[in-house]
Design a protein around this motif. Structure first.
Motif, mmCIF file in Angstrom:
data_model
loop_
_atom_site.group_PDB
_atom_site.id
_atom_site.type_symbol
_atom_site.label_atom_id
_atom_site.label_comp_id
_atom_site.label_asym_id
_atom_site.label_seq_id
_atom_site.Cartn_x
_atom_site.Cartn_y
_atom_site.Cartn_z
ATOM 1 N N GLY C 268 0.803 -1.218 0.000
ATOM 2 C CA GLY C 268 0.000 0.000 0.000
ATOM 3 C C GLY C 268 0.834 1.265 0.000
ATOM 4 N N ALA C 269 0.399 2.262 -0.779
ATOM 5 C CA ALA C 269 0.980 3.599 -0.777
ATOM 6 C C ALA C 269 2.428 3.623 -1.244
ATOM 7 N N VAL C 271 5.244 4.275 -3.948
ATOM 8 C CA VAL C 271 5.343 5.183 -5.080
ATOM 9 C C VAL C 271 6.465 4.715 -5.996
ATOM 10 N N PHE C 286 5.081 -1.840 2.201
ATOM 11 C CA PHE C 286 4.290 -0.653 2.507
ATOM 12 C C PHE C 286 5.032 0.677 2.489
ATOM 13 N N HIS C 287 4.502 1.618 1.750
ATOM 14 C CA HIS C 287 4.895 3.015 1.858
ATOM 15 C C HIS C 287 6.344 3.266 1.443
ATOM 16 N N SER C 288 6.915 2.364 0.669
ATOM 17 C CA SER C 288 8.273 2.572 0.158
ATOM 18 C C SER C 288 8.221 3.426 -1.107
ATOM 19 N N SER C 289 9.381 3.970 -1.469
ATOM 20 C CA SER C 289 9.537 4.703 -2.727
ATOM 21 C C SER C 289 10.490 3.920 -3.618
ATOM 22 N N GLY C 303 10.082 1.999 3.866
ATOM 23 C CA GLY C 303 9.137 2.532 4.846
ATOM 24 C C GLY C 303 9.731 2.576 6.239
#
Lengths: 331, 331, 331
Positions: C268-269, C271, C286-289, C303
């Motif tokens: 999730g989330a 990018v 989760f939430h890594s770039s 994350g």
């Protein structure tokens, strides 16, 4: 639509290299363009594709023209020239003027010439629609809205009451403009809704992406400047101001009352907290957080590139003890 | 609507400073309010605007009243008092009762008194709509849904089958409630859909933001407690429980089966992973990730403020080697 | 629908432990299932619920069957077996075939057998709809679209012109497919729109979540491979390719021209920036770039778990001086 390479060169102020009589009728990528298509080279990442291109011609900067194996239109900004040429060769089919029988348009709506209102669209009382506006299927336009000439609403756009939209804007499918801001006063651990009485005011030539949401102001207005380009799934909170010609990639979040300057470029999934100011000409890279005001033009970052998970876990664990470990090491 | 300052003071339990006979008919900001408007000072950021205000009066805390150059309503929670006064002076125009001719309402739908159903709305069979409910243009309400009294559905809201919505809720434009959860079993590297058989159950006084999505439960229900406030573009996964009076800013993501306590405040773009629990009275600041359960009330963060990109690149590169460098330095 | 445990064991290739004559007519969780329901144990987090379950039977792996106090269906992939059994016992009610009187369907649309078109849906000219397709209320399907057999469009989905959708796909409420990509050439600090001439091409068995947006290609196509599963509020930029059977959780953003491999799992989330490639079999948490290409299968992260805010502030401040402090310490 078709044009010779020489005609394109003249019309779009490029230098012609090669046979100007070739007829061009479409556009393509360096890798896929066929013999009647024109391609372009703007991103150096794709330079290696130049030598194998089978395009009729390539729009290209002077510095790379010697590597181009086919005809070329040479100019300083190939992507902009490409945009103009593509718009000439492959124009968008305009919607036919007229109001679909299933649309629900309030009696006193003012419709200028050549307006299209699609199936199941609704337009509320007191609203004024400019010439050549297109309101596509299922769009909902509230009361006392003003929409400037040649603006295009894609399917299922919602524009709430009192919103002002300029000319030549494009609102992509599912965008919501003028929803209530997230304003609640906390009292005894419960939330009391604060009336959202401002409007959204949008300049000319603004693009608003699919399913993007822009909240109306609390008291004063949320303001989107002329030429602003917003990608999909962006949240613009109440009272935000975005300066002219600023562009934002998808999934950006801007909290209430933030002020963003002109000509900024905000990368995807950047988050900007409320009540801060970002000056003109700021670039913020992908997935960064802006938690304080920025008063100097330049590029700002806080995104962290993903690493192999096992290594990242160890680094993140160290980060959680960074202050402690550095204090120890300097004691 | 208009009231004297003395009437407002009495009605909303404030102390009056100055002339109680002044007529107030609207609200404004400290910077913009005119001579018949009342403003408020709640956020210290705006304190400097107090001295130049031309408002008729300001709602203010006792500690700042001496700096107020105009009349004042003094109370401990100016923002809550402002909310109440704004709702009195600038009430929302209710939709007129009635079902628009273009709406498609199943034969057995139960509509209580004074319900509004707008153009192109649809309501499925077996659904019960409470009194004074407003269902705006293009909204889609499925089968066997229950909507409590005085709840408001803005344009193009979708409520899928079997959803329960309490009283006095507001669902903003484009919100989707009751969509299938993201449930797939992996088998031989392919995904097999798991039926999503639960419902979404929403308490009273809940706000759900524009284009926010709330998935139905897999087997049991997704539950949104009374008084919860969700901003725009939030994702609530299947089986999530959100406790009463918790508020979440835009672009928050909550993965499946997470349990969020009561009275939490979740900042914009926070991500909460699945199958964890957050206790009551937790605040999570902007753009943080919650990857583990939180069992102590308090404030939690992992957001990183953007820095000048060249400096950030060097710091991020060091972070990627932090474990390695610290292990070396302690050997 | 009802079946005996023995019938389920035979049909879904499980080993039966206990009385095969028990009639099963529904599914439940370990904690909630009653005496005619079958439950499952797939996530070890819920193992402690096994001993108190009152389910008629549990679908379970061999290693845990000895702990199961009730009858069991034993197999290597309980979640997949559960998915199949739940689909048998609790089938989705199909929409009845037919076109609602309020739908607006262009004259030359090709509708195969048993198609459902709901209230206020619109279908543009030249479009072909396969057998057993369901197009729910308020959905907008553009011109020259192709939709494969048994695909389901939930309420208010938008599919723009020229899109190709495979068979057995599910597009959840509010999803937008084929919106213009975010393509602008910068010239003199203003933005010039680049025509978005490509399509979106979606394979078979693809799920697209509620309010997710997928942009059409600039010149070539945006391509979503067979079996891809996208959760809610995801942004897929123009020219992106997503390989077969890749799954992405909510709020993921994929910038233009990124190429994602097959069988990836994106948390999730996350990018993902543009113009990069991620190989097959990559998991991003989760939430890594993801700011650079990934060429090795494996798990990647960036994350950071939220910490107590006061401690995090000190750590983040150290991070902002990490390069400086490490340079000093090695001088």
């Amino acid at each position: 639509m078709s044009a010779t390479l020489a005609e394109l060169a003249t019309r779009f102020d490029c230098e012609l290299k090669g046979d100007g009589n070739v007829a061009i009728d479409t556009v393509g990528t360096l890798a896929s363009a066929g013999e009647t298509a024109i391609a372009f080279l703007a991103n150096p990442l794709y330079r290696s594709q130049l030598q194998h291109t089978r395009a009729a011609a390539v729009i290209i900067e002077p510095r790379w023209v010697d590597d181009c194996p086919v005809a070329a239109l040479v100019c300083d900004n190939p992507y902009a020239a490409y945009a103009r040429i593509a718009r000439l060769l492959c124009p968008r089919q305009p919607r036919p003027a007229g109001v679909h029988a299933s649309a629900v348009v309030a009696d006193d709506v003012s419709l200028a010439d050549n307006v299209y209102v699609g199936p199941h669209a609704t337009i509320g009382p007191g609203t004024q629609i400019g010439a050549h506006v297109s309101i596509d299927a299922g769009a909902v336009v509230g009361a006392n809205v003003e929409i400037g000439a040649a603006t295009r609403l894609e399917p299922r756009v919602v524009i709430m009451d009192d919103t002002i939209v300029g000319a030549r804007c494009v609102l992509h499918a599912g965008a919501v403009v003028g929803s209530d801001g997230f304003g609640f006063a906390r009292e005894n651990f419960e939330w009391l809704a604060v009336p959202q009485l401002g409007r959204v005011v949008i300049g000319d030539d603004v693009d608003i992406g699919a399913n993007t949401t822009i909240d109306r102001g609390t008291i004063e207005d949320t303001v989107i400047g002329t030429g602003v380009k917003l990608d999909n799934l962006i949240q613009v909170g109440h009272n935000v101001h975005i300066g002219e010609h600023t562009a934002m990639a998808a999934l950006v979040g801007i909290a209430g009352s933030a002020r963003i300057g002109a000509r900024c470029m905000i990368g995807g999934a950047v988050v900007i907290v409320g009540h801060i100011a970002i000056c003109d000409d700021v670039m913020v890279t992908f997935h960064s957080s802006v938690l304080r005001s920025i008063s100097e033009p330049g590029t700002y970052s806080s995104g962290i590139d993903a690493d192999v998970a096992s290594r990242w876990r160890r680094n993140a664990a160290r980060l959680r003890r960074l202050d402690e470990s550095q204090r120890l090491s300097t004691e």
